[in-house]
Structure formats: C-alpha cells, structure tokens
Design a protein around this motif. Structure first.
Motif, short mmCIF file in Angstrom:
data_model
loop_
_atom_site.label_atom_id
_atom_site.label_comp_id
_atom_site.label_asym_id
_atom_site.label_seq_id
_atom_site.Cartn_x
_atom_site.Cartn_y
_atom_site.Cartn_z
N GLY A 78 -22.55 -12.46 46.17
CA GLY A 78 -21.84 -13.50 45.44
C GLY A 78 -21.67 -13.18 43.97
O GLY A 78 -20.86 -13.81 43.28
N GLY A 79 -22.42 -12.21 43.48
CA GLY A 79 -22.33 -11.81 42.08
C GLY A 79 -23.56 -11.01 41.70
O GLY A 79 -24.60 -11.08 42.37
N MET A 80 -23.44 -10.25 40.62
CA MET A 80 -24.56 -9.39 40.24
C MET A 80 -24.42 -8.97 38.78
O MET A 80 -23.32 -8.77 38.27
CB MET A 80 -24.57 -8.13 41.12
N GLN A 81 -25.53 -8.87 38.10
CA GLN A 81 -25.58 -8.17 36.82
C GLN A 81 -26.89 -7.39 36.78
O GLN A 81 -27.95 -7.90 37.13
CB GLN A 81 -25.46 -9.12 35.63
N VAL A 82 -26.79 -6.12 36.39
CA VAL A 82 -27.98 -5.27 36.33
C VAL A 82 -27.92 -4.46 35.04
O VAL A 82 -26.92 -3.81 34.75
CB VAL A 82 -28.11 -4.37 37.58
N TYR A 83 -28.99 -4.53 34.28
CA TYR A 83 -29.04 -3.86 32.98
C TYR A 83 -29.11 -2.34 33.18
O TYR A 83 -29.90 -1.84 33.98
CB TYR A 83 -30.26 -4.32 32.19
N GLN A 84 -28.24 -1.64 32.45
CA GLN A 84 -28.17 -0.19 32.53
C GLN A 84 -28.79 0.45 31.28
O GLN A 84 -28.28 0.28 30.17
CB GLN A 84 -26.71 0.26 32.67
N ALA A 85 -29.88 1.16 31.50
CA ALA A 85 -30.58 1.80 30.38
C ALA A 85 -29.72 2.86 29.72
O ALA A 85 -29.90 3.17 28.54
CB ALA A 85 -31.89 2.42 30.88
N THR A 86 -28.78 3.41 30.46
CA THR A 86 -27.93 4.49 29.93
C THR A 86 -26.89 3.98 28.94
O THR A 86 -26.44 4.73 28.07
CB THR A 86 -27.20 5.20 31.08
N CYS A 102 -31.86 -9.31 35.23
CA CYS A 102 -31.03 -8.63 36.22
C CYS A 102 -30.97 -9.55 37.45
O CYS A 102 -32.00 -9.85 38.05
CB CYS A 102 -31.64 -7.28 36.60
N ILE A 103 -29.78 -10.01 37.78
CA ILE A 103 -29.62 -11.10 38.74
C ILE A 103 -28.72 -10.67 39.89
O ILE A 103 -27.65 -10.11 39.68
CB ILE A 103 -29.02 -12.35 38.06
N LEU A 104 -29.17 -10.98 41.09
CA LEU A 104 -28.38 -10.78 42.30
C LEU A 104 -28.20 -12.14 42.96
O LEU A 104 -29.18 -12.81 43.28
CB LEU A 104 -29.07 -9.81 43.25
N ASP A 105 -26.95 -12.57 43.13
CA ASP A 105 -26.63 -13.83 43.77
C ASP A 105 -26.11 -13.52 45.17
O ASP A 105 -25.09 -12.84 45.34
CB ASP A 105 -25.55 -14.56 42.95
N LEU A 106 -26.82 -14.01 46.18
CA LEU A 106 -26.46 -13.75 47.58
C LEU A 106 -26.08 -15.04 48.27
O LEU A 106 -26.86 -16.00 48.30
CB LEU A 106 -27.64 -13.11 48.31
N LYS A 107 -24.88 -15.10 48.81
CA LYS A 107 -24.47 -16.23 49.63
C LYS A 107 -25.15 -16.06 50.99
O LYS A 107 -25.00 -15.05 51.66
CB LYS A 107 -22.95 -16.24 49.78
N MET A 108 -25.90 -17.10 51.39
CA MET A 108 -26.79 -16.97 52.53
C MET A 108 -26.26 -17.65 53.79
O MET A 108 -25.57 -18.66 53.73
CB MET A 108 -28.15 -17.56 52.19
N GLY A 112 -17.76 -8.75 46.55
CA GLY A 112 -18.65 -8.97 47.69
C GLY A 112 -17.94 -9.21 48.99
O GLY A 112 -18.42 -8.82 50.06
N ARG A 113 -16.78 -9.84 48.92
CA ARG A 113 -16.04 -10.14 50.15
C ARG A 113 -15.49 -8.89 50.82
O ARG A 113 -15.16 -8.92 52.01
CB ARG A 113 -14.91 -11.11 49.85
N THR A 114 -15.33 -7.81 50.07
CA THR A 114 -14.73 -6.60 50.63
C THR A 114 -15.76 -5.62 51.18
O THR A 114 -15.40 -4.62 51.80
CB THR A 114 -13.90 -5.87 49.55
#
Length: 392
Positions: free
Chosen positions: A249-257, A209-215, A269-271
C-alpha cells in the motif's frame, strides 16, 4: 461555500493548525499532524466504534485512541485554505457533523485516487511526483535542518531535484491536497467536522522506515454497493491480495547512500506479482548498503504474536485495513555487536473504517471464527521474512 475567516475564530480557545503528516505512505484519507505524538484523520463512525470497543489484547497492535476534535476550514487573508482544530472541552458536547457533507467526503475520498493520479486543482509538482513509481523524498539532513528539495528519477535513472517543500512523503501531500479539495467542495456552512485523534506511532523514530500493507483477501466492506464490490474484487484478483492476502500500500525506506527516503505508493503495489512483492519486501529491509538482518527476528516475533491475537478475535473482519511495519533508519553502521541495543521495530494495525464484528451494526452479518483472510496474509508475510532471514 462559507469558510471561517481567521478573525471569526474564537481566540479564547486553543487552536491547532493541522499540517499534513510527513510520513504518510499509503491510504486515501489525509493524515494530519496534531502534535509531536498525535495525528488525526476524518471521522468514520465505524472506526470510532472499533477503537472504543477494542479488545484489550489488540491494543498493543493498534494506535492509541485519543478521542475527537472539531475541525474547521479556514481561509487566510491571501485566500489560502487550511484546517484548524479545536480540542473538545470536557464539558462540551461533541462537534455536530453534517451527515450529508461527511458522506460526500467519504465517497469522494474513495474515488479521487481512482482517476490514475490526475487530481483536479493541483499543481504540476504533485501530478509528477504521484505518477512516479519509485521516488526519493527528502528528509532531515542535519541537526534542526531539513532538505527542502524533492528528488525523483528521470527517464535515464538520474536523480533530479524539484525545489519545493519536501521533507514530506509525496503521497501524504497528495492526500492532503485532495482532502482540502473534497472538504471545500462540500462545505456549505460553518459546521465543524469531527476528526479522530490517534497516537502517532512513527513519533518514536527519528527516520521511520515504514511499510504499509493492505491486508486480507477481501477489501470491500459490508456497506459496499454492488459496483464497488466488483471493483474491489477485481483489484484483489489482479494483485497479490488474492494470492498472498497482502498488497503493498506504500513504503518509505531510508537510504544510507543518498540520505533520502526511497518511496513507493499503492499504484506500484497493484502491479506487483508475488515475486515482485518479495523483492519489494527485501527492498524495504535494505538501506542501500546492506540488508538489515538484525530487524528480521524482532519483526517475526511481533508478527507471530499478532497472529495469535487475531486468531482469538471471533467474528471480527478487518476489511480494507492495513498493517504497518516500522523500524529506525538512523543507525546505518555496518554490522552490530552482540551486545548492541536491540533494533527498534513496531507492528501496528491501522484503518478500521470497514472493520466489523458481531453487534457492531444492527444489520451485521454474524461471522464465526477469526478473519482467515487476514491471518492468511500474516502467515505469508511471516514465511517470506523467514525465507529472507534464512537466505544468504
């Protein structure tokens, strides 16, 4: 354009066919899968300088640098174009890069995504998935098996499947196809391209599960043109980069459901407003069933350690770099025993093509003290995670 035909390649050397990295969630340059623990990306000389002069205390927070490889465009008998890498021998000089072609690729890398996802020479699947603000991409569904459908949500909120390969994050496929288009358009001869080899920091996770943050509060590098400066400054002002020093900047998170990754990209992210960013951060820590509170303290500890490291880096400016947060999505069982193994989390800085420090370039503007814009972002991230931790 001249491409290497398969038969022309030196078969006495080890060759590696590069595939798009399945878990690329952000950026504009394609990340390629080299082997199980290594990825590669097109060389930016400033990024190579950074990795080769990396301060020791920063190494735990960056991917391990593993050198360079030579990469060729290859066309098979059916006319399909792919990338093939040849590891560099110890007694071999580095691959010669074509400066003009490399500059053109780097310039096009920056502008190809600016067309609001209307990429040329790409099929309808790519155009559709990249326009989705929130989509669900397939992942492993069983031992040795992969879901080959790509899931999105229609206008009624119902999930629909498109039968094309997609255990890959859709953003990675977009970047890969755009990269092939850019390289094909400027390749004039058989001169190889240089790629960086880097540690695959997601390889330690089964369902990363990855969160990409522009810093930071500034995104343009020192070499940016006046027009580019204005464009990037406007993006910062109109997004959370200015107010928080952070931007999704982007994200993917595993959903158990559902058994799939929920994916969001940089256009989403820009919005986001500051409150919208907080909600996205909460969503990243939620598996569809529950908030994964056990992750918060380990992540906070790593971020505090990172902040202390950055505060010691006088003259460094990490313009346009990103921060990755990663955790394991596989264990979705509710509740944890006090004696359970601590959750696996990671925090890594990536993307240093525009990072600079004293002595990095001949015309470098000598900055004093640490990168306050970056630290501002880390501190806001810590504060928001602490609020989630302290919440109900």
């Amino acid at each position: 354009m001249v491409l290497l035909e398969g038969a022309e390649l030196d078969k006495t050397r080890t060759r590696v066919r590069l595939e798009p990295f399945a878990h690329q969630v952000g950026g504009h340059t394609s990340m390629m899968h080299y082997d199980e623990t290594t990825i590669c990306k097109p060389l930016f000389s400033q990024e190579q300088v950074f990795y080769e002069s990396l301060p020791a205390d920063m190494k735990p927070f960056t991917p391990q640098y593993r050198g360079l490889i030579s990469v060729y465009l290859e066309k098979d008998s059916r006319g399909h174009i792919s990338l093939v890498a040849f590891p560099q021998n110890d007694n071999e000089s580095p691959a010669q890069e074509s400066p003009v072609a490399t500059r053109r690729i780097q310039q096009r890398a920056k502008t190809s995504c600016a067309a609001e996802h209307k990429p040329a020479r790409e099929g309808p699947l790519l155009d559709r998935t990249c326009n989705d603000r929130s989509s669900v991409c397939g992942t492993e569904t069983g031992k040795g098996k992969q879901d080959t459908s790509f899931h999105t949500k229609d206008s009624n909120g119902n999930e629909s499947a498109t039968p094309e390969r997609s255990s890959h994050n859709p953003w990675g496929l977009h970047c890969h196809r755009a990269q092939l288009t850019r390289m094909s358009s400027v390749s004039k001869d058989n001169t190889p391209y240089k790629f960086l080899l880097l540690e695959n920091v997601a390889s330690a996770f089964q369902l990363p599960c990855i969160l990409d943050l522009k810093m930071g509060t500034r995104q343009h590098g020192e070499d940016a043109s006046e027009e580019k400066k204005r464009r990037h400054m406007k993006k910062c002002e109109q997004s959370t980069s200015s107010s928080l020093g952070l931007r999704l900047g982007g994200m993917q998170v595993y959903q158990a459901t559902t058994g799939h990754f929920l994916c969001r990209n940089k256009y989403d992210g820009r919005t986001l407003t500051a409150e919208g960013f907080r909600q996205a951060l909460y969503q990243y820590l939620h598996d569809g069933l529950q908030l994964k509170r056990e992750l918060l303290q380990p992540v906070l500890q790593k971020l505090s350690a990172l902040r202390a490291v950055i505060e010691r880096q006088g003259s460094y400016r990490f313009y346009s770099s990103s921060l990755l947060l990663i955790y394991e999505g596989k264990n979705n069982s509710p509740g944890r025993s006090p004696f359970s193994t601590p959750p696996r989390v990671d925090v890594r800085m990536i993307d240093f093509a525009h990072t600079t420090c004293r002595g990095a370039t001949p015309n470098h503007s000598a900055y004093e003290g640490p990168d306050r814009g970056y630290i501002f972002g880390v501190e806001n991230l810590i504060n928001m995670l602490q609020e989630i931790k302290d919440g109900d």
